[in-house]
Design an enzyme around this catalytic site. Structure first.
Site, mmCIF file in Angstrom:
data_model
loop_
_atom_site.group_PDB
_atom_site.id
_atom_site.type_symbol
_atom_site.label_atom_id
_atom_site.label_comp_id
_atom_site.label_asym_id
_atom_site.label_seq_id
_atom_site.Cartn_x
_atom_site.Cartn_y
_atom_site.Cartn_z
ATOM 1 N N HIS A 64 8.229 13.130 -11.628
ATOM 2 C CA HIS A 64 8.798 11.783 -11.541
ATOM 3 C C HIS A 64 8.805 11.289 -10.096
ATOM 4 O O HIS A 64 9.105 12.025 -9.163
ATOM 5 C CB HIS A 64 10.221 11.767 -12.094
ATOM 6 N N HIS A 65 8.480 10.002 -9.944
ATOM 7 C CA HIS A 65 8.421 9.399 -8.617
ATOM 8 C C HIS A 65 9.801 9.344 -7.957
ATOM 9 O O HIS A 65 9.902 9.206 -6.729
ATOM 10 C CB HIS A 65 7.846 7.982 -8.736
ATOM 11 N N ALA A 66 10.868 9.465 -8.737
ATOM 12 C CA ALA A 66 12.208 9.486 -8.154
ATOM 13 C C ALA A 66 12.444 10.736 -7.324
ATOM 14 O O ALA A 66 13.323 10.755 -6.462
ATOM 15 C CB ALA A 66 13.270 9.399 -9.249
ATOM 16 N N ASN A 111 11.254 10.117 -1.655
ATOM 17 C CA ASN A 111 10.307 9.125 -1.165
ATOM 18 C C ASN A 111 10.724 8.619 0.204
ATOM 19 O O ASN A 111 11.852 8.186 0.399
ATOM 20 C CB ASN A 111 10.244 7.953 -2.149
#
Length: 483
Positions: free
Chosen positions: A139-141, A312
């Site tokens: 997941h990009h989170a 990120n």
């Protein structure tokens, strides 16, 4: 407990069943690896990356951003699964299988990742029969492209002999916090946030002054203003089913193309190749805008001290792709200039301070706003902020191994969303560059054609460079003869 940052939480705001927000890709390994060995290999190393055994807990009523906590019920078998390609086991079957897996959300009740072990790669050119693939989703989170590369470096080795792995350290038992505990912790967070606002406003003001200096004093205009990118058919509302493919280029040949334009970088060449494919694709559909398409190019803000941290840490440049220019070398020259201007503005703006504003946004409100934007199909009602994302993740230029099996190819994927239905992850590895477009079936059912145009665009640029180089050599030889 570790609270998500504002930018990490934004990937949860955007996520719906039709807009899964994971990154990942397809890796192909040489040799007949057995699933049992693969599973054991992951089991031995999974403790090296905290996010692989942590899940999210949400604050009641979305009052605050979620928290990462250790999953007391972690079960590796729910994250590492096995499948096989249908006959004949060609690239067509593999890209279809990957597209289907990339179409679905990860289960938020568990740690947000999965690896699919794929057998039956029997008819893929330049891939030995019996090789296997891994389709990955994280997941990009929890991961951006750079921290995703750091994750892969923890799983891969630089030799066929796997490096020794430190033993698993017993983690303190962590109970899942209750609703009252989460609300209380959020209340403390809210109490401290207003104090951050003056500092953020100050840094933003300084950035605005620097950007204004570039424009008014030095005469350097920002090439792209917000919501001024031209509309294309892939800047529309996306549907759930994904289309994925990948084009592999020779890194050495691509690097050689830089020399035709003084100061041009490898990234400039890659943008030019992508721009050439977009130009041909839209021309064929009679949809090429008069204005150049705009690419959002993520830029890592990760410092050396933050190298192995997850999450990120990115900002962005907005680069005009010169798609209105037919000559590929002239296009490269223009993109090189646009990139230089983009970097000047990027340097003038304090990206980390701007990302700090995301910390002040109430999580629940942001989620409601995002869902309203999607349900109301607002992407149809305005010009896009940018047309597509081109994200470049450099990898090692040496062979890597997983459990003694050589990694042959490494190809990426990343999310799309309403208004931005095309992304091109670029991954370099061991003498190759993969450019892997991801879109949705309703917007780009002919994505395979566009992928072929990426290869043809690279060939077109190379031919133009060779022709110009020969002309320059002939001209220099003529001058020498006259002397």
């Amino acid at each position: 407990m570790e609270e998500l940052s504002g930018i990490d939480a934004s990937f949860l705001y955007l996520e719906t069943p039709k807009i899964p927000m994971h990154i990942g890709g397809v890796a192909i390994f040489e040799g007949s690896m057995k699933f049992e060995d693969f599973f054991q290999f992951i089991q031995d190393r999974v403790h090296l990356v905290d996010k692989l055994t942590q899940k999210l807990v949400t604050v009641p009523m979305g009052l605050d951003k979620p928290y990462w906590v250790e999953d007391p019920d972690f079960d590796l078998s729910l994250h590492v699964r096995r499948t096989s390609l249908p006959k004949p086991g060609s690239w067509k079957e593999l890209r279809y299988l990957a597209s289907q897996h990339f179409s679905t959300m990860l289960n938020r009740e568990r740690p947000l990742w999965e690896f699919i072990f794929v057998e039956g790669l029997d008819s893929i050119a330049q891939v030995p029969k019996g090789s296997v693939a891994m389709i990955s989703k994280v997941h990009h989170a929890g991961f951006d492209g750079k921290s995703g590369t750091d994750l892969m470096s923890m799983l891969y080795d630089v030799s066929e002999t796997p490096k020794p792995i430190p033993p698993v350290k017993a983690k303190p038992k962590e109970e899942i916090p209750g609703a009252l505990q989460l609300v209380a912790k959020s209340a403390l967070n809210f109490a401290g946030r207003p104090g951050k606002l003056p500092g953020l406003l100050w840094e933003t003001g300084r950035s605005a002054i620097k950007a204004g200096y570039l424009k008014s004093i030095q005469g350097i205009k920002l090439p792209t203003m917000p919501f001024s990118a031209p509309k294309t058919h892939f800047n529309d509302v996306v549907e759930q089913e994904r289309k994925w493919n990948s084009a592999l280029l020779d890194l050495k040949r691509v690097k050689q193309l830089r020399g035709i334009v003084e100061g041009a970088t490898l990234n400039d060449v890659i943008l030019t190749i992508c721009a050439g494919a977009l130009r041909r694709y839209l021309l064929e559909r009679d949809e090429l805008p008069d204005k150049p398409l705009v690419a959002m190019v993520p830029v890592s803000t990760r410092t050396a001290e933050e190298k192995n941290s997850m999450g990120n840490q990115v900002s962005a440049m907005y680069i005009q792709l010169a798609t209105e220019i037919e000559n590929p070398i002239r296009r490269l020259e223009k993109i090189h200039i646009n990139t230089l201007v983009g970097k000047l503005y990027q340097d003038a703006i304090d990206a980390k301070s701007l990302m700090g504003f995301a910390e002040l946004i109430p999580f629940g409100l942001a989620g409601v706003a995002s869902r309203f934007y999607s349900r109301a199909a607002l992407a149809k009602r305005h010009n896009p902020f940018f047309n597509l994302v081109i994200t470049n993740v450099p990898g090692p230029n040496i062979p890597l191994y997983l459990g003694g099996y050589k990694l042959l190819a490494n190809m990426g994927t990343a999310p799309i969303f309403d208004g931005m239905g095309l992304i091109l992850p670029v991954v370099s590895y061991n003498g190759t560059i993969s450019i892997s477009p991801t879109s949705s079936v309703n917007l780009m059912p002919d994505l395979d054609k566009f992928t072929r145009y990426i290869l043809e665009s690279a060939n077109e640029l190379e031919e133009a460079v060779i022709e110009k180089t020969k002309a320059m050599e002939a001209f220099n030889a003529l001058l020498n003869d006259k002397e």
